[in-house]
Structure formats: C-alpha cells, structure tokens
Design a protein around this motif. Structure first.
Motif, PDB file in Angstrom:
ATOM      1  N   ALA A  40       0.855  -1.184   0.000  1.00 43.04           N
ATOM      2  CA  ALA A  40       0.000   0.000   0.000  1.00 43.04           C
ATOM      3  C   ALA A  40       0.892   1.235   0.000  1.00 43.04           C
ATOM      4  O   ALA A  40       1.603   1.485   0.978  1.00 43.04           O
ATOM      5  CB  ALA A  40      -0.912   0.002   1.222  1.00 43.04           C
ATOM      6  N   GLN A  53       1.036   5.121   0.136  1.00 45.74           N
ATOM      7  CA  GLN A  53       0.182   6.196   0.624  1.00 45.74           C
ATOM      8  C   GLN A  53       0.711   7.538   0.114  1.00 45.74           C
ATOM      9  O   GLN A  53       1.886   7.877   0.320  1.00 45.74           O
ATOM     10  CB  GLN A  53       0.195   6.196   2.152  1.00 45.74           C
ATOM     11  CG  GLN A  53      -0.987   6.870   2.783  1.00 45.74           C
ATOM     12  CD  GLN A  53      -2.094   5.872   3.031  1.00 45.74           C
ATOM     13  OE1 GLN A  53      -1.844   4.763   3.498  1.00 45.74           O
ATOM     14  NE2 GLN A  53      -3.319   6.251   2.737  1.00 45.74           N
ATOM     15  N   TYR A  81      -5.417  13.045  -0.704  1.00 44.37           N
ATOM     16  CA  TYR A  81      -4.875  11.762  -0.267  1.00 44.37           C
ATOM     17  C   TYR A  81      -5.204  10.685  -1.303  1.00 44.37           C
ATOM     18  O   TYR A  81      -6.152  10.799  -2.083  1.00 44.37           O
ATOM     19  CB  TYR A  81      -5.462  11.358   1.091  1.00 44.37           C
ATOM     20  CG  TYR A  81      -6.972  11.350   1.113  1.00 44.37           C
ATOM     21  CD1 TYR A  81      -7.679  10.230   0.700  1.00 44.37           C
ATOM     22  CD2 TYR A  81      -7.698  12.471   1.532  1.00 44.37           C
ATOM     23  CE1 TYR A  81      -9.056  10.221   0.699  1.00 44.37           C
ATOM     24  CE2 TYR A  81      -9.080  12.466   1.527  1.00 44.37           C
ATOM     25  CZ  TYR A  81      -9.757  11.339   1.108  1.00 44.37           C
ATOM     26  OH  TYR A  81     -11.129  11.338   1.091  1.00 44.37           O
ATOM     27  N   ARG A 132      -4.391   6.116  -1.705  1.00 41.27           N
ATOM     28  CA  ARG A 132      -3.630   4.918  -1.379  1.00 41.27           C
ATOM     29  C   ARG A 132      -3.690   3.977  -2.578  1.00 41.27           C
ATOM     30  O   ARG A 132      -4.782   3.671  -3.067  1.00 41.27           O
ATOM     31  CB  ARG A 132      -4.173   4.212  -0.133  1.00 41.27           C
ATOM     32  CG  ARG A 132      -3.138   3.233   0.473  1.00 41.27           C
ATOM     33  CD  ARG A 132      -3.687   2.484   1.659  1.00 41.27           C
ATOM     34  NE  ARG A 132      -4.568   1.406   1.253  1.00 41.27           N
ATOM     35  CZ  ARG A 132      -5.630   1.004   1.956  1.00 41.27           C
ATOM     36  NH1 ARG A 132      -5.943   1.611   3.087  1.00 41.27           N
ATOM     37  NH2 ARG A 132      -6.382   0.017   1.520  1.00 41.27           N
ATOM     38  N   ASP A 162      -2.943   0.330  -3.897  1.00 44.03           N
ATOM     39  CA  ASP A 162      -2.704  -1.035  -3.437  1.00 44.03           C
ATOM     40  C   ASP A 162      -2.211  -1.884  -4.608  1.00 44.03           C
ATOM     41  O   ASP A 162      -2.871  -1.959  -5.657  1.00 44.03           O
ATOM     42  CB  ASP A 162      -3.984  -1.635  -2.860  1.00 44.03           C
ATOM     43  CG  ASP A 162      -4.404  -0.972  -1.559  1.00 44.03           C
ATOM     44  OD1 ASP A 162      -3.576  -0.247  -0.969  1.00 44.03           O
ATOM     45  OD2 ASP A 162      -5.556  -1.174  -1.132  1.00 44.03           O
TER      46      ASP A 162
END
Length: 304
Positions: free
Chosen positions: A182, A184, A245, A247, A249
């Motif tokens: 992940a 970020q 933001y 994330r 994966d």
C-alpha cells in the motif's frame, strides 16, 4: 484558524477502528486548527460551518451507498470536501479499474457480472476471487478454486439478490509470498508505504469477517511500484481540486511485476500508527487544503 472536520463513522458501543483519528485531531488542534471528528451521518451537524471536510474513516459507507452519495453531494455544495466529490463518486464503484486498465495501468484482469447477467463461465483452470464492485474491508469477498464452482455461484447469486455487481479476478498467487503493498500519497507526494499479508484464505466464506490488513509492516517501495502508482494517479479523471490523499494497493502479477489491485480515494486507512514520522506532513497538507477557497453557497443550502 481553519475549522476542519475529519468525517468518520459511528461505531456505536464498540471502540472506533480508526486508531489514527484521535492522534490526527489532536495534532491539528496543536497546529492551530479547530478540528474535530463528527460522524458523517449525524443529522445535527452543520457542515457549512467547516472550512474543510476531510473524509477520513466513513467505514460503513459501502452498506449505505445511496445515503453516503447524497451526503457527499450536500456537503460539497456548502463547503470544501476532500477528496473532491466527483473523484469520490468515481472511486465508489470499482469498475474504475476497467478505465485505468484502458489507460494502460497494469491491473489484475477483471470481469464484471451485474445482477441479471449470466453467472456461468467462471474460471476452470486457476484460482479466482469474487468480490463486489462496491465494498471495503474484504466484505463479500472470497477466493475459489475451480472445484468450488457451485459455492462460487451461490456467492454470486447472494450478491445479485442484494443488488451488488460482482467482479471476478484471477487470484494473484504472488500475494501469498510477497503480500500486498500500500503506497500512501498525501498532499500530492508519497507519504509512506506498507506491506500486508494475504487477506483471503482458502475456504473462508465470503460472508465471514476478515482481517483487512494482516501482518502489516513498513515497506520501501520499488521503482516499479512507484511507476505503477504514479501512472494510476495520473489516470484519475480531472477533478475540481487536487487530490489530498490516495492509497495505491499493489500486488505482483504472474510475471513478478506489480499490478494495481485497488486505488483507494474515498476513506483509506492512513496507517499513521505504523508511520508516526508521517504525522507532521499529514497535518501540514490538511492545513494547506483547509486554507483554500470555499465553494459559492448554493441557493437554499443553509445550515440544517
């Protein structure tokens, strides 16, 4: 002193699962903001009183997608929301993976089966995963072998009965050895990265509770992982404001190269408890976003 809401979910009598939330609220207040963490579905909150609403841990939204989308639209008409509402709407349905694949982002091959469509033709020569296009925390997700065809069909039938579109993907066996990574991003830059073990174990029922982030550890992303992450973020449809933001994966494909599993732009866990050194940068990015211009108030969009 910007007033900032970190929107979260109501855990009821149980403790909140967002371990980062009280730390982040405290750090924002110590940095000069007026921050709190209201429940997104609290009817008594006047969202227009905030300079910025950050969708932080609204982790029950996938059970209440229509209600959540209506809330998103109301809030975005009265104040600034991060991520932008149009990006959140796009990211709520994992059919976005098809768009990213078409844009050249390496992804796991995915077939979508909507309610009413034929559920036959499941893989007969490899393990595969079935999960909903709208979900979080591995809800309604399971891993199957070709020998478990009848169980997989029952899974699809149950999902369709509840109105969910299913996605079928080959199980990437690299997850069992190298895990999922992940990456970020916050404020437009890589914040930190983490690695977790396999979430879906053979034979685990689709409706069983699962540990969403087993064996989580810090991770140093490779150049190849960064390249896939940056390509995925570059392919996100244009928004009215920059992403605060994200994330990304990733897991290894059969060739050992990283492939996108999900692009989390709604309410990803930040894992600040694992990366406390990232807290100051996270706070600075939120404060910077909170100092921007608010949208013009729409007619009739006064306090509720």
């Amino acid at each position: 002193m910007p007033r900032i809401a970190l929107a979260t979910y109501d855990p009821g009598a149980a403790p909140s699962r967002d371990a980062d939330l009280p730390v982040l609220v405290r750090a924002l207040n110590e940095a000069g903001a007026r921050a709190d963490a209201p429940y997104w579905d609290d009817p008594d909150i006047d969202w227009s009183a905030y300079d910025l609403v950050v969708i932080r841990s609204t982790w029950d939204y996938s059970w209440r997608a229509a209600e959540f989308t209506a809330w998103l639209d109301r809030v975005s008409r009265t104040t600034r929301i991060a991520n932008p509402a149009e990006v959140i709407r796009w990211n709520l349905d994992k059919r976005y993976l098809g768009e990213l694949a078409a844009a050249g982002v390496p992804t796991a091959p995915t077939r979508y089966i909507a309610p009413g469509q034929d559920v036959s033709g499941l893989p007969t020569d490899h393990e595969y995963v079935i999960k909903p296009t709208s979900g979080a925390g591995a809800r309604f997700a399971a891993r199957y072998t070709p020998a478990e065809h009848e169980t997989a069909v029952r899974h699809l039938t149950r999902m369709h009965a509840e109105g969910f579109t299913a996605m079928v993907q080959p199980y990437l066996k690299g997850i069992d050895t190298t895990g999922e990574r992940a990456l970020q991003f916050f404020g437009g830059r890589l914040l930190h990265a983490s690695r977790k073990g396999a979430v879906l174990s053979p034979g685990t029922p689709y409706d069983a509770d699962k540990v969403a982030h087993p064996g989580l550890t810090p991770w140093q992303p490779t150049d190849a992982e960064l390249a896939v992450a940056e390509k995925a973020l570059a392919a996100v449809p244009a928004a009215s404001a920059p992403l605060l933001y994200a994330r990304v994966d990733l897991a290894d494909g059969p060739d050992g190269a990283p492939r996108l599993m999900e692009l989390e732009l709604v309410e990803p866990n930040l894992f600040l408890f694992l990366h406390p050194e990232s807290l100051p940068r996270t706070v600075a990015a939120i404060l910077s976003a909170g100092s921007g211009d608010r949208p013009a108030r729409c007619a009739g969009a006064g306090p509720r």
